[in-house]
Design a protein around this motif. Structure first.
Motif, PDB file in Angstrom:
ATOM      1  N   VAL A  30      32.961  -6.525 -53.286  1.00 16.41           N
ATOM      2  CA  VAL A  30      32.392  -5.667 -53.222  1.00 16.41           C
ATOM      3  C   VAL A  30      31.548  -5.617 -51.232  1.00 16.41           C
ATOM      4  O   VAL A  30      31.913  -4.053 -50.825  1.00 16.41           O
ATOM      5  N   ILE A  31      30.871  -6.087 -51.416  1.00 14.56           N
ATOM      6  CA  ILE A  31      30.433  -6.733 -50.178  1.00 14.56           C
ATOM      7  C   ILE A  31      31.210  -6.881 -48.689  1.00 14.56           C
ATOM      8  O   ILE A  31      31.368  -6.254 -47.746  1.00 14.56           O
ATOM      9  N   ALA A  32      32.902  -7.133 -49.162  1.00 19.02           N
ATOM     10  CA  ALA A  32      33.463  -7.363 -48.569  1.00 19.02           C
ATOM     11  C   ALA A  32      34.220  -6.422 -48.091  1.00 19.02           C
ATOM     12  O   ALA A  32      35.178  -6.268 -46.475  1.00 19.02           O
ATOM     13  N   VAL A  33      33.821  -5.273 -48.407  1.00 17.75           N
ATOM     14  CA  VAL A  33      34.539  -4.144 -47.623  1.00 17.75           C
ATOM     15  C   VAL A  33      34.204  -3.326 -46.664  1.00 17.75           C
ATOM     16  O   VAL A  33      34.033  -2.695 -45.837  1.00 17.75           O
ATOM     17  N   ASN A  34      32.220  -4.195 -46.743  1.00 18.30           N
ATOM     18  CA  ASN A  34      31.689  -3.676 -45.483  1.00 18.30           C
ATOM     19  C   ASN A  34      32.523  -3.515 -44.437  1.00 18.30           C
ATOM     20  O   ASN A  34      32.584  -3.622 -43.009  1.00 18.30           O
ATOM     21  N   GLY A  35      33.063  -5.696 -44.131  1.00 22.47           N
ATOM     22  CA  GLY A  35      33.492  -6.182 -43.196  1.00 22.47           C
ATOM     23  C   GLY A  35      35.022  -5.714 -43.009  1.00 22.47           C
ATOM     24  O   GLY A  35      35.142  -5.176 -41.846  1.00 22.47           O
ATOM     25  N   LEU A  36      35.385  -5.577 -43.973  1.00 23.30           N
ATOM     26  CA  LEU A  36      36.752  -4.774 -43.414  1.00 23.30           C
ATOM     27  C   LEU A  36      37.625  -3.433 -43.018  1.00 23.30           C
ATOM     28  O   LEU A  36      37.948  -3.301 -42.458  1.00 23.30           O
ATOM     29  N   MET A  37      36.380  -2.631 -43.123  1.00 23.15           N
ATOM     30  CA  MET A  37      35.902  -1.135 -42.622  1.00 23.15           C
ATOM     31  C   MET A  37      35.382  -1.244 -41.656  1.00 23.15           C
ATOM     32  O   MET A  37      36.063  -0.715 -40.185  1.00 23.15           O
ATOM     33  N   ILE A  38      34.574  -2.270 -40.963  1.00 28.13           N
ATOM     34  CA  ILE A  38      34.221  -2.473 -39.559  1.00 28.13           C
ATOM     35  C   ILE A  38      35.337  -2.735 -38.637  1.00 28.13           C
ATOM     36  O   ILE A  38      35.556  -2.950 -37.424  1.00 28.13           O
ATOM     37  N   VAL A  39      36.575  -4.450 -39.322  1.00 24.22           N
ATOM     38  CA  VAL A  39      37.247  -4.296 -38.607  1.00 24.22           C
ATOM     39  C   VAL A  39      38.121  -4.005 -38.326  1.00 24.22           C
ATOM     40  O   VAL A  39      38.967  -3.337 -37.213  1.00 24.22           O
TER      41      VAL A  39
END
Length: 434
Positions: free
Chosen positions: A254-263
């Protein structure tokens, strides 16, 4: 695509890319802080308040580290400050992994915060030194992109590693920090301006000048409040998800969504916000952040939590490059390390208090009150950004004019520095009481 990449990443200096590479490698192994709350509450069976105190100790150490790092950055230099902080962080990360008692973890987290956060002012000052003003929003967006590419990967991998052995998180984190230190040692040159070094030898403005800059302090006060909100994703959010029966691995995805969106989207942000009023951009970003965190009050499934992450990540993507570039514009070259250190202090102080306040509210008032309170704080910060924005822009414009005098070409190596070469012109001082 080639044209887009040239526009997004072309023309930046070589030393910036070494900084960028070190950031990426370091973030690929940034496991410990992400999972520290879960490790303390589930593996070591600490209470929510105890976990908040340990995380808060890290933040208190970070506050000390950023202030000390800011002073050392100006006096000692960017490179030696970074090396000391990075090698110290690697050693302390391993030490913390073998600690199990509450007081050992409290002291270890405090020391780790000093060294881990002490690198920030030197890193930021070096980036400002090497990147021209016109390219800073692009540079900060690229660096933020690297941070979150590493963060997304780390969050996913660490979720599975935590199920094997939590010690593995500390070992890998220490290893990537050590690699980053070796990049600094091998490839990065000192960038502290020669005239700053000369001025330091003669005495000059110090840390007190930063704390008398009211325009800058108002900006940091607003930043501190929004940090209290943002940092809940590192402390109380995993606890909320665990209370809803979600596993550490689920939190990682779930928190990886944050990084993936920014990438996926951060490189488009500079063009999106170009030409828009920065205060309005920051206000809009803060409102979006508040909505995202506020909706956690109604979440209970992994899908709902992922939606809230999507929303507040959009706000974070708008907020980060504008915020960093503005701090750079408000920092006189003679005090660049100190300004960056005090700016990092707002993050460290927020990181120290966020888990303590969040954990207390969550334990005694419930998660719904915590998340709705985050939304209220964000709304107040957005209003503050709109009110204080004009004064910041006037200050940035004044400093650009004065720095145009200070940063004129340096004298040749064979020339003698005269008094006017090492003494900042009158315009560099912080204008009194705007």
């Amino acid at each position: 695509m080639r044209a887009f990449l040239r526009e997004a990443a072309g023309g930046l200096p070589r030393q910036f890319w070494f900084l960028w590479t070190g950031t990426l490698i370091n973030r690929l192994g940034s496991f410990v802080v992400i999972y520290l709350a879960i490790y303390l509450t589930q593996d070591l069976h600490f209470s929510q308040s105890q976990a908040g105190l340990v995380l808060g100790a890290y933040g208190v150490g970070g506050a000390i580290g950023t202030m000390g790092g800011g002073v050392l950055t100006d006096r000692w230099g960017r490179r030696p400050t970074m090396l000391t902080a990075q090698f110290g962080t690697a050693a302390l990360m391993l030490t913390l992994g073998f600690a199990h008692g509450f007081w050992q973890l409290l002291a270890g987290a405090w020391l780790l915060g000093i060294f881990a956060e002490g690198v920030r002012p030197a890193f930021q000052a070096m980036m400002v030194d090497v990147v021209p003003d016109r390219d800073r929003v692009r540079a900060y967006s690229l660096n933020y992109w690297a941070i979150n590419l590493g963060f997304a990967s780390a969050a996913i991998v660490a979720g599975f590693a935590a199920q094997v052995d939590y010690l593995l998180l500390f070992v890998v984190d220490a290893g990537t920090t050590l690699i980053t230190a070796l990049i600094t040692l091998t490839f990065l040159a000192e960038t502290r301006p020669a005239r700053v070094a000369a001025r330091r030898a003669r005495g000059g403005p110090g840390l007190g000048t930063v704390f008398r800059d009211r325009v800058f302090l108002v900006f940091l006060g607003l930043n501190f409040l929004i940090v209290l909100v943002i940092m809940q994703h590192m402390s109380t959010l995993p606890i909320s998800m665990s209370a809803d029966g979600l596993s550490p691995a689920t939190f990682g995805w779930v928190i990886a969504v944050n990084g993936l969106m920014i990438v996926a989207g951060q490189l488009f942000v500079p063009k999106l916000i170009d030409g828009h009023n920065r205060s309005r951009v920051l206000a809009l970003a803060t409102v979006i952040l508040g909505i995202g965190f506020g909706l956690n009050a109604f979440a209970g499934t992994a899908a709902f939590y992922a939606i809230t992450v999507v929303i507040w990540t959009l706000g974070e993507m708008l907020q980060s490059p504008s915020n960093s570039a503005l701090v750079a514009e408000l920092s006189p070259s003679l005090l660049r390390g100190r300004y960056q250190g005090v700016n990092s202090l707002s993050w460290s102080a927020g990181s120290a208090l966020a888990p303590v306040i969040g954990g207390f509210v969550q334990q005694h008032a419930g998660s719904a009150v915590l998340w709705l309170g985050c939304a209220v704080i964000a709304a107040l910060v957005a209003a503050g950004q709109l009110i204080s924005g004009p004064a910041r822009e006037r200050r940035a414009a004044e400093l650009r004019v004065s720095e145009g005098v200070v940063t004129s070409p340096a004298p040749a190596a064979t020339e003698t520095l005269h008094e006017e070469d090492v003494t900042p012109p009158r315009e560099v001082r912080v204008p009194a009481d705007d």
